[in-house]
Enzyme design. Structure first.
Site, PDB file in Angstrom:
ATOM      1  N   CYS A 164      45.933 119.230  -8.356  1.00 15.64           N
ATOM      2  CA  CYS A 164      46.450 117.850  -8.385  1.00 15.64           C
ATOM      3  C   CYS A 164      47.776 117.746  -9.129  1.00 15.64           C
ATOM      4  CB  CYS A 164      45.428 116.931  -9.050  1.00 15.64           C
ATOM      5  SG  CYS A 164      43.911 116.766  -8.097  1.00 15.64           S
TER       6      CYS A 164
HETATM    7  N1  LIG Z   1      39.461 117.996  -7.756  1.00 19.34           N
HETATM    8  C1  LIG Z   1      39.988 117.014  -8.464  1.00 19.34           C
HETATM    9  O1  LIG Z   1      40.004 117.042  -9.689  1.00 19.34           O
HETATM   10  C2  LIG Z   1      40.598 115.829  -7.782  1.00 19.34           C
HETATM   11  C3  LIG Z   1      40.761 114.665  -8.526  1.00 19.34           C
HETATM   12  C4  LIG Z   1      41.305 113.560  -7.899  1.00 19.34           C
HETATM   13  C5  LIG Z   1      41.711 113.649  -6.572  1.00 19.34           C
HETATM   14  N2  LIG Z   1      41.566 114.813  -5.884  1.00 19.34           N
HETATM   15  C6  LIG Z   1      41.976 114.833  -4.481  1.00 19.34           C
HETATM   16  O2  LIG Z   1      40.791 114.708  -3.684  1.00 19.34           O
HETATM   17  C7  LIG Z   1      40.941 115.439  -2.452  1.00 19.34           C
HETATM   18  C8  LIG Z   1      39.819 116.456  -2.320  1.00 19.34           C
HETATM   19  O3  LIG Z   1      39.951 117.389  -3.376  1.00 19.34           O
HETATM   20  P1  LIG Z   1      38.772 118.371  -3.819  1.00 19.34           P
HETATM   21  O4  LIG Z   1      39.180 118.907  -5.145  1.00 19.34           O
HETATM   22  O5  LIG Z   1      37.449 117.706  -3.673  1.00 19.34           O
HETATM   23  O6  LIG Z   1      38.910 119.498  -2.706  1.00 19.34           O
HETATM   24  P2  LIG Z   1      37.867 120.703  -2.481  1.00 19.34           P
HETATM   25  O7  LIG Z   1      38.658 121.809  -1.894  1.00 19.34           O
HETATM   26  O8  LIG Z   1      37.059 120.940  -3.712  1.00 19.34           O
HETATM   27  O9  LIG Z   1      36.858 120.120  -1.390  1.00 19.34           O
HETATM   28  C9  LIG Z   1      37.261 119.754  -0.119  1.00 19.34           C
HETATM   29  C10 LIG Z   1      36.150 120.110   0.872  1.00 19.34           C
HETATM   30  O10 LIG Z   1      36.553 119.618   2.156  1.00 19.34           O
HETATM   31  C11 LIG Z   1      36.101 120.540   3.142  1.00 19.34           C
HETATM   32  N3  LIG Z   1      36.899 120.308   4.346  1.00 19.34           N
HETATM   33  C12 LIG Z   1      38.187 120.651   4.584  1.00 19.34           C
HETATM   34  N4  LIG Z   1      38.567 120.194   5.785  1.00 19.34           N
HETATM   35  C13 LIG Z   1      37.483 119.555   6.336  1.00 19.34           C
HETATM   36  C14 LIG Z   1      37.257 118.865   7.558  1.00 19.34           C
HETATM   37  N5  LIG Z   1      38.218 118.711   8.458  1.00 19.34           N
HETATM   38  N6  LIG Z   1      36.034 118.361   7.787  1.00 19.34           N
HETATM   39  C15 LIG Z   1      35.052 118.498   6.866  1.00 19.34           C
HETATM   40  N7  LIG Z   1      35.212 119.124   5.678  1.00 19.34           N
HETATM   41  C16 LIG Z   1      36.427 119.643   5.412  1.00 19.34           C
HETATM   42  C17 LIG Z   1      36.300 121.892   2.488  1.00 19.34           C
HETATM   43  O11 LIG Z   1      35.449 122.857   3.081  1.00 19.34           O
HETATM   44  C18 LIG Z   1      35.926 121.600   1.021  1.00 19.34           C
HETATM   45  O12 LIG Z   1      34.562 121.892   0.745  1.00 19.34           O
HETATM   46  C19 LIG Z   1      42.341 116.036  -2.506  1.00 19.34           C
HETATM   47  O13 LIG Z   1      43.244 115.144  -1.909  1.00 19.34           O
HETATM   48  C20 LIG Z   1      42.633 116.110  -4.009  1.00 19.34           C
HETATM   49  O14 LIG Z   1      44.014 116.090  -4.287  1.00 19.34           O
HETATM   50  C21 LIG Z   1      40.995 115.893  -6.453  1.00 19.34           C
END
Ligand SMILES: NC(=O)c1ccc[n+]([C@@H]2O[C@H](COP(=O)([O-])OP(=O)(O)OC[C@H]3O[C@@H](n4cnc5c(N)ncnc54)[C@H](O)[C@@H]3O)[C@@H](O)[C@H]2O)c1
Length: 422
Positions: free
Chosen positions: A266
């Site tokens: 992030c």
């Molecule tokens: N991790 C954090 O601390 C955090 C905090 C705030 C915001 N975010 C934002 O939230 C969003 C998600 O981040 P995250 O950390 O949960 O990511 P992550 O990589 O942990 O999880 C994302 C999941 O989505 C799945 N995925 C990908 N494409 C897909 C599709 N087309 N259909 C179904 N599943 C699919 C992946 O297999 C994965 O398990 C991002 O935009 C990130 O910037 C993350």
């Protein structure tokens, strides 16, 4: 498109008191949200292309339970015609450093293919300003559907802080933007049940920009304090005491603590989403470019400081890095500054080693760099604190090598000059 039995001019179905929810993407963000929605009484289906992510969500639900239900699938054909769809997929940068929205595009295509008329799709992933009203709206407005009339759209960017023991998404005020009043009403009806405080804003772009501002603010201040840490060290002044002292001011100052550089998916990534749109609009931020570059250069600067202590060369030196994840107590290596440090040490000819009490199995990206269980057994010429996990005893680390480098300012410098702030 599923046959919902609804004519285009039929009145929209009301949001059922305990309706069905689909969460697309069950990672750091989607899994806790799916659990929170189940705890609020919804029948939740989690969809993730990775069966392992689904299994992890199933395990977590078994542990927590809830008045609602959670089932997971990796097959889009198994998705129910739910009334609420949350998109929680990754939004990384591509190899050229540009925003990569391919997962969001794919997830909204999945929503459109499976959601019934009258349902809500809410973007939770972090995106650039204009994404909700642009690519998300375009994905939904296929075959004559209109957002605000046939289907509802909102954005509620996630603010979760992985590793924070204070609990799930319910406690964090939830930004909410929607392109029209009907979508906002529909989105509020959902989020009011899942979180304690919804913060509605006047447009999707305000919500998108607010999220990007939060992380840009973090990045700029992290880059600043990391640079000033080197300056304070050169002046012989302990940075953490300076920050603590400044933080007694009751207004106009928020404390940031020095480190090896902001990592994760992030803080070093989201500002690039903002900068791309600012540049396209003819108003890029030079300060933001400097902060991004300064943060990226931080592990290299620490490696250079270690080399300087050895007369400018690390050739053959055994350097152990203690802690390699991107933040303390979280087993996540994405964008981890200690990994960049290890790679820099290896490139400079050092025999780099690492230890980490939080990481389970060694990840492939560290395959070629030996791991040690205890840095005191590494017979290292120097130790660098990479991530200050709670499991570390800093006094023990301070004695684990003849020279100890601390980018965090956590280990008190000793009279002999063995412990150095960098
Ligand atoms: N991790 C954090 O601390 C955090 C905090 C705030 C915001 N975010 C934002 O939230 C969003 C998600 O981040 P995250 O950390 O949960 O990511 P992550 O990589 O942990 O999880 C994302 C999941 O989505 C799945 N995925 C990908 N494409 C897909 C599709 N087309 N259909 C179904 N599943 C699919 C992946 O297999 C994965 O398990 C991002 O935009 C990130 O910037 C993350």
């Amino acid at each position: 498109m599923p046959d919902t039995g609804l004519r285009p001019d039929a009145p929209l179905p009301a949001l059922a008191p305990a309706g069905e929810v689909v969460v697309i993407g069950l990672g750091y963000v989607g899994r806790p949200l799916a659990l929170e929605a189940a705890a609020a009484g919804f029948a939740v289906t989690g969809f993730d292309l990775s069966p392992a992510a689904g299994a992890a969500a199933d395990d977590a639900f078994r542990a927590t339970g809830g008045p609602g239900t959670l089932r997971t699938t990796a097959d889009p054909a198994g998705l129910p015609p739910a009334t609420t769809w949350l998109v929680c997929v990754p939004t990384p940068l591509d190899a050229a450093g540009r925003p990569d929205l391919s997962a969001v595009r794919a997830a909204f295509a999945t929503c459109r293919a499976r959601m019934p008329r009258g349902a809500l799709a809410c973007l939770v992933s972090t995106c650039q300003p204009g994404a909700t009203n642009g690519l998300c709206r375009a994905a939904l407005e296929q075959e004559g559907w209109r957002v605000g009339r046939d289907v509802f759209l909102a954005v509620s960017p996630e603010r979760e802080n992985p590793g924070d023991a204070r609990g799930g998404p319910r406690r964090i005020p939830r930004l909410l933007g929607a392109p029209d009043a009907a979508s906002m009403a529909r989105a509020r009806a959902f989020w009011d049940r899942v979180t304690d405080a919804v913060v509605p804003v006047s447009s999707p772009e305000v919500a998108e920009c607010a999220k990007l501002l939060e992380n840009t603010y973090r990045l700029v201040n992290v880059a600043l304090i990391d640079q000033l840490h080197a300056a304070f060290a050169a002046l012989g002044v302990p940075t953490r005491e300076v920050v603590s002292a400044a933080a007694t001011k009751p207004f106009g100052f928020a404390p940031f603590w020095p480190g090896l550089g902001a990592g994760g998916h992030c803080i070093p990534v989201d500002p690039a989403y903002l900068q791309q749109e600012a540049r396209a609009a003819g108003a890029p931020s030079r300060l933001l470019d400097l902060a991004l570059a300064g943060n990226e250069a931080r592990p290299g600067r620490v490696a250079a400081a270690v080399a300087e202590a050895f007369g400018g060369s690390l050739e053959g030196r055994r350097i152990v890095v203690a802690g390699v994840t991107y933040k303390p107590d979280v087993a996540d290596l994405r964008g981890a500054a200690p990994v960049a440090l290890l790679q820099g040490l290896v490139a400079a000819g050092a025999q780099a080693l690492w230890c980490d009490p939080v990481l389970g199995e060694a990840p492939p990206m560290l395959d070629d760099i030996p791991r040690v269980a205890d840095p005191a057994d590494a017979q290292a010429d120097a130790l660098v604190l990479g991530t200050p996990h709670r499991a570390f005893d800093l006094a023990v680390l301070a004695g684990a090598a003849p020279l100890v480098f601390d980018p965090f300012g956590l280990i008190p410098p000793d009279a002999a000059g063995r412990v150095r702030a960098v």
